[in-house]
Motif scaffolding. Structure first.
Motif, PDB file in Angstrom:
ATOM      1  N   ASP A  34       0.750  -1.256  -0.536  1.00  0.00           N
ATOM      2  CA  ASP A  34       0.114   0.006  -0.095  1.00  0.00           C
ATOM      3  C   ASP A  34       0.556   0.971  -0.237  1.00  0.00           C
ATOM      4  N   ASP A  35       1.799   1.242   0.613  1.00  0.00           N
ATOM      5  CA  ASP A  35       3.127   2.739   0.652  1.00  0.00           C
ATOM      6  C   ASP A  35       3.595   2.534  -0.898  1.00  0.00           C
ATOM      7  N   VAL A  36       3.360   1.836  -1.031  1.00  0.00           N
ATOM      8  CA  VAL A  36       4.570   2.187  -2.643  1.00  0.00           C
ATOM      9  C   VAL A  36       3.141   2.065  -3.686  1.00  0.00           C
ATOM     10  N   ILE A  37       2.028   2.056  -2.940  1.00  0.00           N
ATOM     11  CA  ILE A  37       0.466   2.475  -4.294  1.00  0.00           C
ATOM     12  C   ILE A  37       0.849   4.300  -3.711  1.00  0.00           C
ATOM     13  N   ARG A  38       0.789   4.396  -2.756  1.00  0.00           N
ATOM     14  CA  ARG A  38       0.947   6.200  -2.092  1.00  0.00           C
ATOM     15  C   ARG A  38       1.738   6.680  -2.692  1.00  0.00           C
ATOM     16  N   GLU A  39       2.728   6.130  -2.536  1.00  0.00           N
ATOM     17  CA  GLU A  39       3.723   7.009  -2.865  1.00  0.00           C
ATOM     18  C   GLU A  39       4.312   6.895  -4.217  1.00  0.00           C
ATOM     19  N   LYS A  40       3.429   6.172  -5.049  1.00  0.00           N
ATOM     20  CA  LYS A  40       3.564   5.856  -6.237  1.00  0.00           C
ATOM     21  C   LYS A  40       2.424   7.889  -7.285  1.00  0.00           C
ATOM     22  N   MET A  41       1.158   7.454  -5.879  1.00  0.00           N
ATOM     23  CA  MET A  41       0.828   8.721  -6.624  1.00  0.00           C
ATOM     24  C   MET A  41       1.585   9.609  -6.161  1.00  0.00           C
ATOM     25  N   ALA A  42       2.059  10.037  -5.053  1.00  0.00           N
ATOM     26  CA  ALA A  42       2.226  11.445  -4.415  1.00  0.00           C
ATOM     27  C   ALA A  42       3.543  11.896  -5.173  1.00  0.00           C
ATOM     28  N   THR A  43       4.463  10.796  -6.359  1.00  0.00           N
ATOM     29  CA  THR A  43       5.382  10.698  -7.364  1.00  0.00           C
ATOM     30  C   THR A  43       4.058  11.487  -8.504  1.00  0.00           C
ATOM     31  N   LEU A  44       3.725  10.512  -9.207  1.00  0.00           N
ATOM     32  CA  LEU A  44       2.553  11.168 -10.252  1.00  0.00           C
ATOM     33  C   LEU A  44       2.501  12.354 -10.207  1.00  0.00           C
ATOM     34  N   VAL A  45       1.497  12.705  -8.677  1.00  0.00           N
ATOM     35  CA  VAL A  45       1.169  13.670  -8.932  1.00  0.00           C
ATOM     36  C   VAL A  45       2.072  15.074  -8.676  1.00  0.00           C
ATOM     37  N   ALA A  46       2.648  15.323  -8.962  1.00  0.00           N
ATOM     38  CA  ALA A  46       4.111  16.095  -9.182  1.00  0.00           C
ATOM     39  C   ALA A  46       4.572  16.279 -10.996  1.00  0.00           C
ATOM     40  N   VAL A  47       4.268  14.949 -10.662  1.00  0.00           N
ATOM     41  CA  VAL A  47       4.812  14.388 -12.736  1.00  0.00           C
ATOM     42  C   VAL A  47       3.472  15.075 -13.899  1.00  0.00           C
ATOM     43  N   ALA A  48       2.575  14.917 -12.726  1.00  0.00           N
ATOM     44  CA  ALA A  48       1.001  15.971 -13.446  1.00  0.00           C
ATOM     45  C   ALA A  48       1.012  17.526 -13.689  1.00  0.00           C
ATOM     46  N   ASN A  49       1.137  17.895 -12.976  1.00  0.00           N
ATOM     47  CA  ASN A  49       2.228  19.745 -12.485  1.00  0.00           C
ATOM     48  C   ASN A  49       2.653  19.915 -13.286  1.00  0.00           C
ATOM     49  N   GLN A  50       3.764  19.071 -13.447  1.00  0.00           N
ATOM     50  CA  GLN A  50       4.806  19.440 -14.829  1.00  0.00           C
ATOM     51  C   GLN A  50       4.076  18.897 -15.916  1.00  0.00           C
ATOM     52  N   GLN A  51       4.000  18.344 -16.472  1.00  0.00           N
ATOM     53  CA  GLN A  51       3.325  18.032 -17.851  1.00  0.00           C
ATOM     54  C   GLN A  51       2.169  19.644 -18.296  1.00  0.00           C
ATOM     55  N   ILE A  52       1.034  19.698 -17.118  1.00  0.00           N
ATOM     56  CA  ILE A  52       0.469  20.470 -17.637  1.00  0.00           C
ATOM     57  C   ILE A  52       0.846  21.946 -17.183  1.00  0.00           C
ATOM     58  N   ALA A  53       1.853  21.990 -16.923  1.00  0.00           N
ATOM     59  CA  ALA A  53       2.282  23.576 -16.394  1.00  0.00           C
ATOM     60  C   ALA A  53       3.706  24.013 -18.188  1.00  0.00           C
ATOM     61  N   ASP A  54       4.614  22.846 -18.483  1.00  0.00           N
ATOM     62  CA  ASP A  54       4.261  22.528 -19.768  1.00  0.00           C
ATOM     63  C   ASP A  54       3.896  22.738 -21.063  1.00  0.00           C
ATOM     64  N   GLU A  55       2.354  22.426 -20.998  1.00  0.00           N
ATOM     65  CA  GLU A  55       1.706  22.279 -21.955  1.00  0.00           C
ATOM     66  C   GLU A  55       1.229  24.234 -21.922  1.00  0.00           C
ATOM     67  N   GLY A  56       1.358  24.885 -20.922  1.00  0.00           N
ATOM     68  CA  GLY A  56       0.991  26.332 -21.307  1.00  0.00           C
ATOM     69  C   GLY A  56      -0.804  26.647 -20.535  1.00  0.00           C
TER      70      GLY A  56
END
Length: 107
Positions: A85-107
């Motif tokens: 479970d902690d691996v899934i939660r860690e992945k969720m936290a990592t991916l929210v940062a990735v998603a924010n960066q992707q959206i920022a890059d899209e403008g």
């Protein structure tokens, strides 16, 4: 009074923009999480994309991340994929940062 109204409208617009950005980032994170989980379950192509869409849709069941976490965790267990479970939660936290960066890059 016009200056006050202009400032209030500006704050309302910023709040709406921030809320939309947060919504997009969470949806993107959920899609990325779904793709990650699909790979762990040996799904690919259309099946992986369909599963990612299911994960995105799961977020509308209740407020917060619990519904997404429960879905991914249960699906992985049902397929016999052992992920803590902690691996899934860690992945969720990592991916929210990735998603924010992707959206920022899209403008």
């Amino acid at each position: 009074m016009s200056h006050f109204e202009d400032r209030q409208k500006g704050q309302e617009a910023k709040f709406a923009f921030d809320a939309e950005k947060k919504f997009k980032a969470e949806a993107r994170r959920n899609k990325l999480l779904g793709i990650w989980a699909a790979e762990l379950m040996s799904l690919s192509g259309d099946a992986a994309n369909a599963y990612a869409a299911e994960v995105v849709a799961a977020d509308f069941e209740e407020a917060g991340d619990g519904d997404v976490f429960r879905k991914v965790s249960a699906d992985l267990k049902a397929k016999g994929v052992a992920v803590a479970d902690d691996v899934i939660r860690e992945k969720m936290a990592t991916l929210v940062a990735v998603a924010n960066q992707q959206i920022a890059d899209e403008g």
